[in-house]
Structures are given as C-alpha cells and as structure tokens.
Design a protein around this motif. Sequence first.
Motif, mmCIF file in Angstrom:
data_model
loop_
_atom_site.group_PDB
_atom_site.id
_atom_site.type_symbol
_atom_site.label_atom_id
_atom_site.label_comp_id
_atom_site.label_asym_id
_atom_site.label_seq_id
_atom_site.Cartn_x
_atom_site.Cartn_y
_atom_site.Cartn_z
ATOM 1 N N ASN A 12 8.255 52.326 -50.236
ATOM 2 C CA ASN A 12 7.439 51.263 -49.977
ATOM 3 C C ASN A 12 7.457 50.603 -48.708
ATOM 4 O O ASN A 12 7.081 49.468 -48.227
ATOM 5 C CB ASN A 12 7.477 49.977 -50.862
ATOM 6 N N GLY A 13 7.835 51.487 -47.520
ATOM 7 C CA GLY A 13 7.931 51.074 -46.154
ATOM 8 C C GLY A 13 8.525 51.888 -45.091
ATOM 9 O O GLY A 13 8.495 53.206 -45.384
ATOM 10 N N PHE A 14 9.109 51.335 -44.244
ATOM 11 C CA PHE A 14 9.962 52.287 -43.185
ATOM 12 C C PHE A 14 11.121 51.427 -42.466
ATOM 13 O O PHE A 14 11.368 50.343 -42.682
ATOM 14 C CB PHE A 14 9.056 52.597 -42.192
ATOM 15 N N ARG A 15 11.785 52.271 -41.855
ATOM 16 C CA ARG A 15 12.950 51.720 -41.104
ATOM 17 C C ARG A 15 12.962 51.984 -39.751
ATOM 18 O O ARG A 15 12.716 53.131 -39.225
ATOM 19 C CB ARG A 15 14.233 52.131 -41.602
ATOM 20 N N THR A 16 13.267 51.090 -38.898
ATOM 21 C CA THR A 16 13.009 51.557 -37.302
ATOM 22 C C THR A 16 14.329 50.588 -36.750
ATOM 23 O O THR A 16 14.728 49.602 -37.352
ATOM 24 C CB THR A 16 11.559 51.114 -36.862
ATOM 25 N N ALA A 60 18.733 47.534 -36.317
ATOM 26 C CA ALA A 60 17.891 48.190 -37.249
ATOM 27 C C ALA A 60 17.197 47.351 -38.350
ATOM 28 O O ALA A 60 18.056 46.361 -38.726
ATOM 29 C CB ALA A 60 18.950 49.421 -38.130
ATOM 30 N N VAL A 61 16.050 47.496 -38.667
ATOM 31 C CA VAL A 61 15.143 46.568 -39.444
ATOM 32 C C VAL A 61 14.477 47.519 -40.557
ATOM 33 O O VAL A 61 14.268 48.799 -40.094
ATOM 34 C CB VAL A 61 14.385 45.949 -38.851
ATOM 35 N N THR A 62 14.672 47.026 -41.598
ATOM 36 C CA THR A 62 13.697 47.660 -42.731
ATOM 37 C C THR A 62 12.618 46.874 -43.115
ATOM 38 O O THR A 62 12.670 45.740 -43.563
ATOM 39 C CB THR A 62 14.330 47.926 -43.942
ATOM 40 N N ILE A 63 11.247 47.444 -43.022
ATOM 41 C CA ILE A 63 10.036 46.783 -43.519
ATOM 42 C C ILE A 63 9.529 47.275 -44.704
ATOM 43 O O ILE A 63 9.247 48.519 -44.803
ATOM 44 C CB ILE A 63 9.292 46.721 -42.407
ATOM 45 N N THR A 64 9.341 46.372 -45.747
ATOM 46 C CA THR A 64 8.729 46.869 -47.201
ATOM 47 C C THR A 64 7.584 46.239 -47.305
ATOM 48 O O THR A 64 7.321 44.895 -46.909
ATOM 49 C CB THR A 64 9.810 46.898 -48.330
ATOM 50 N N ALA A 65 6.763 46.570 -48.165
ATOM 51 C CA ALA A 65 5.505 45.991 -48.598
ATOM 52 C C ALA A 65 5.322 46.085 -50.014
ATOM 53 O O ALA A 65 5.628 47.342 -50.641
ATOM 54 C CB ALA A 65 4.392 46.509 -47.678
ATOM 55 N N GLN A 66 4.321 45.187 -50.454
ATOM 56 C CA GLN A 66 4.078 45.453 -52.212
ATOM 57 C C GLN A 66 2.810 44.550 -52.027
ATOM 58 O O GLN A 66 2.257 43.534 -51.848
ATOM 59 C CB GLN A 66 4.972 44.860 -53.041
ATOM 60 N N ARG A 67 1.730 45.160 -52.902
ATOM 61 C CA ARG A 67 0.493 44.662 -53.238
ATOM 62 C C ARG A 67 0.845 43.597 -54.396
ATOM 63 O O ARG A 67 1.292 43.870 -55.232
ATOM 64 C CB ARG A 67 -0.483 45.641 -53.764
ATOM 65 N N LEU A 68 0.362 42.252 -54.158
ATOM 66 C CA LEU A 68 0.356 41.209 -55.022
ATOM 67 C C LEU A 68 -0.593 41.305 -55.802
ATOM 68 O O LEU A 68 -0.874 41.197 -57.083
ATOM 69 C CB LEU A 68 0.420 40.185 -54.260
ATOM 70 N N ARG A 69 -2.164 41.441 -55.445
ATOM 71 C CA ARG A 69 -3.282 41.709 -55.955
ATOM 72 C C ARG A 69 -4.440 42.203 -55.281
ATOM 73 O O ARG A 69 -4.432 42.135 -54.079
ATOM 74 C CB ARG A 69 -3.727 40.251 -56.465
#
Length: 255
Positions: free
Chosen positions: A16-20, A69-78
């Motif tokens: 659900n995302g990426f790490r950079t 280092a950061v991790t970015i994730t996303a999810q659809r709410l609607r």
Amino acid sequence: MTPIADILSQADLVENGFRTTVPADWMQGRTAYGGLTTALALHAAQRIEADLPPLRSAQVAFVGPLAGAVTITAQRLRRGRNATYIDTEVRSEAGLGLRATFLFMAPLPSAVTHDAMSRAERHPPEPNVKTYIGPDEFFTGNFEFHDVKVPGAAEWLRWARLRGRDGLDPTVELLAIADGLPPAAFKLFDKQVPLSSLTWHVNLLTTDLSTQDGWWLLQAATDRAVDGFSSQRMRIWNAAGAPVVDAMQSVAIFA
C-alpha cells in the motif's frame, strides 16, 4: 539540491505504499519540510487508485517529526460516483509524522459560476532580475525565490519555484511548493524563534496547474497570534495572476 523525482525513483515498494529516505537538504530543523512530506503522501495516494480525477482538496496534520527513512502508505476511504477520498500516513523511526486525507473530484456541470477571488497584479521575475537560493543544508536550497514588498505587518509575498522539477507530476510539484514560505507570525519577532506548523487545509481552485517557467506567487498572512497559536491564510497564484490555491494553516509559536 536533491530533486523530488530522485527521492521517488529511489523508493522501495511496500504494501500500500513505498519506503524512501528524506535527504539532509530537505530538512527544516529536526523534521522534514512539510511540503515535501505532503507531496510524498500525495504520490502514494495517486499510486493506490487507478484513473483518479484531479486533486481538489487536502487536509494535512503534521503530527510529529520526520527524518531519515520514511514509509508512506495509503488507503482508499471511499470512491463514489464523483469524489474519491484517500487517507495517507507518513512514518519514520520516531512514529507517525504526517496524516493526510486527499479529495479527488472531477468538475461537475453546474448552473452557478461565481468567482470573487482576487487576481495577482504581480509579474514573475525577469531573467535578469536577481533571485536567491536558500542554504544547501536547509530545504530552501531546493528552491529559487524572489521577494515582493507587502504592507502587512505579518505577511509574506514571494515568488518561488522548484530548482529540480523535471519529471514531477504537476500536483505533486505544487504541493511541494505550497508550504514554501515561513509562517507569517515570524514577522512579529525581531529574532529567530521556534515555530511549527500543526495542520494545513489546502483547496485547489482549478484543474489547470500550468504556469510560466515554474514560477508561483505564494502568500501567507496572519491577523491573530495569541497564546502560542496562530491561524494563517495562504494563497497561490500562477504567473498569469490566476488564483490556484486557497489554504489555511495553524502554527504553534514557542516564544
């Protein structure tokens, strides 16, 4: 200078995302520049859902510091017939640093057309006009600036453009620029004091995110700073003077 496109191209995909990694030249003190982390969150939101309509609004909470280092994730709410809401988080070793909800929405047929937003009666700097770049060890080193004089006691008005903008999605570029001014409350002090952005609400007024030579006119102004809390208005115009962004930000004042 580290182009944002390089930060994204070096990312590793996760669920659900990426790490950079946030480079040192995108830091502002102990945390990453908020425009960068918001832009990274938007990129994650764009990746998780196909065929998104244009971005129209973002609600951002700067929860804590982000570095390394950061991790970015996303999810659809609607995802409805007209609008899609996507929630994102940016985390580092210290924990949750940013949470943002993005609203994507296509233009709708409407019987109402009302536009009272002011146009900017300013022009971007000519090629022979002197501009400046921030220090290499601070996030402003990734920008080119030109200040405009303003009458307000607590107001900034500044032309800004990313130095490394090739290969960037226009919306990601705009959000990266949109937080490029110091808090307007800085102008109320005659020395450097610690301030920190808390929340940020951004509305995009148009789906046309074009401008001339990368230049955007940024404004930030506050009429009230009391009890260590300032609420500021923010606007962005393109090089032709058309309004593009209307925003509001809350700022903590530690002085």
